[in-house]
Design an enzyme around this catalytic site. Structure first.
Site, PDB file in Angstrom:
ATOM      1  N   TYR A 171       0.891  -1.281   0.101  1.00 19.39           N
ATOM      2  CA  TYR A 171       0.096  -0.052   0.079  1.00 19.39           C
ATOM      3  C   TYR A 171       0.801   1.403  -0.052  1.00 19.39           C
ATOM      4  O   TYR A 171       0.845   2.129  -1.070  1.00 19.39           O
ATOM      5  CB  TYR A 171      -0.845   0.167   1.181  1.00 19.39           C
ATOM      6  CG  TYR A 171      -1.561   1.325   1.491  1.00 19.39           C
ATOM      7  CD1 TYR A 171      -2.464   1.782   0.271  1.00 19.39           C
ATOM      8  CD2 TYR A 171      -1.394   1.963   2.634  1.00 19.39           C
ATOM      9  CE1 TYR A 171      -3.006   3.037   0.834  1.00 19.39           C
ATOM     10  CE2 TYR A 171      -2.149   3.139   2.831  1.00 19.39           C
ATOM     11  CZ  TYR A 171      -3.026   3.658   1.752  1.00 19.39           C
ATOM     12  OH  TYR A 171      -3.526   4.835   2.014  1.00 19.39           O
TER      13      TYR A 171
ATOM     14  N   GLY B  91       3.478  -4.795  11.458  1.00 19.90           N
ATOM     15  CA  GLY B  91       3.588  -3.844  10.572  1.00 19.90           C
ATOM     16  C   GLY B  91       3.489  -2.549  11.323  1.00 19.90           C
ATOM     17  O   GLY B  91       3.405  -1.303  10.783  1.00 19.90           O
TER      18      GLY B  91
END
Ligand code: UDP
Length: 326
Positions: free
Chosen positions: A140, A283
């Site tokens: 992303y 993450g």
């Protein structure tokens, strides 16, 4: 101004349309409704279509004399991007190339692009400025960074003016409660807390309480979606006034931990939030807080709402009016 808003049926795009209408502009929404809601679009002009399809784009550009594009259409879930990176390269990078080509064909010269703080990854410094090194940790973030660069190259070659805006954590809703944040598969903190309070979601889990932060939970910079929308209008007007293409962070410049957001949600709603602690989510960096000095100085933009209690009150207003979504 006549403004094409790609992703106009999505969370931020729909608030952008409301903000443009309130300021006398004429927005036109363009959305493939893969995640957006038709009911979130408050303006008359709506074109169903996909940015990867030149025929769809040619239609909206040929039928309207567009002054500027505000580009939100994208896949935007970090977790999904890890599992399906090619979807992100296809929809986000290829989609934006297709949009820029269409702008070229129709002589549209101004674009405001929806980028993200995810381009910084695990940042080395706090607050994060536009000069902080970029090193995305997900497809992303990678695709948003690739698009920023692609727009900059296209700008040189095609004479397109651009502003890329790197958002921190967008939240809240329009004061009317008519539009707000609603997704089929919600992953974001504030809507998850509110869905939990409404009994729409069973478990609310706090991901990690062993971070190197005062209370052990992650710290983020939560910015009201209408403040974000106002910054896009400021960026667009800056380009029209001859401002030069550039990149800006958008955050309030203050961080709140997950536990502080829970406390704010309790104040905003008058209800008790129940949660359990879980391990860290893959993450998630410990602290992400923006320096917004550049946007304040160059775009003359200021966030109006800095209090998470007030932001959550607006989100709660939307949720209580639309408990089942749109
Ligand atoms: N978070 C959480 N529980 C949830 C969703 C999010 O504890 O169910 C935490 C997440 O770990 C992060 C913060 O809330 O520290 C904000 O997460 P969100 O997904 O809203 O935004 P992000 O910062 O990932 O863009």
């Amino acid at each position: 101004m006549k403004v094409l808003v790609t992703g106009g049926a999505g969370y931020i795009g729909s608030h952008m349309i409301a903000e443009l209408m309130e300021n006398g502009h004429e927005p036109i929404a363009f959305d493939n409704l893969s995640t957006g809601n038709r009911k979130a679009v408050l303006c008359d002009g709506f074109y169903p279509g996909d940015i990867r399809n030149p025929v769809d784009l040619d239609r909206v550009f040929a039928e309207n004399k567009i002054d500027a594009v505000i580009h939100f259409a994208a896949s935007s879930l970090v977790g999904e991007s890890m599992e399906n990176p090619l979807k992100y390269y296809n929809n986000n990078v290829h989609g934006t190339a297709s949009l820029l080509e269409a702008m070229g064909r129709h002589g549209v010269r101004n674009i405001v692009f929806s980028s993200t703080a995810a381009v910084y990854g695990e940042a080395d410094e706090v607050p994060i400025s536009e000069k902080t090194p970029v090193k995305p940790k997900s497809p992303y973030g990678e695709t948003k960074l690739a698009i920023e660069k692609m727009i900059a190259w296209a700008s040189g070659a095609m004479g397109i003016n651009y502003i890329s805006l790197r958002y921190f954590n967008a939240c809240g809703a329009h004061k009317s409660g008519d539009i707000g944040e609603w997704r089929e598969n919600e992953t974001h903190l504030i809507p998850i807390i509110l869905q939990n309070l409404l009994g729409l979601r069973k478990n609310f889990r706090v991901f990690g309480n062993d971070y190197d932060t005062p209370d052990g939970t992650c710290i983020r910079d939560y910015i009201h979606v209408m403040d974000l929308a106002r910054a896009h209008t400021a960026a667009m007007m800056y380009l029209f006034e001859g401002g030069k293409s550039d990149i800006f962070n958008l955050g309030i410049g203050k961080g709140f931990s997950v536990l502080q957001i829970i406390e704010a949600a309790e104040k905003a709603t008058g209800r008790k939030v129940n949660f359990t602690y879980e391990g860290r989510r893959a993450g998630d960096p410990a602290v992400l807080v923006a320096s917004n000095e550049k946007a304040r100085k160059i775009l003359s933009w200021e966030s109006v709402e800095d209090d998470p209690v007030e932001i959550i009150k607006d989100a709660w207003n939307f949720y209580t009016r639309h408990p089942g979504g749109y």
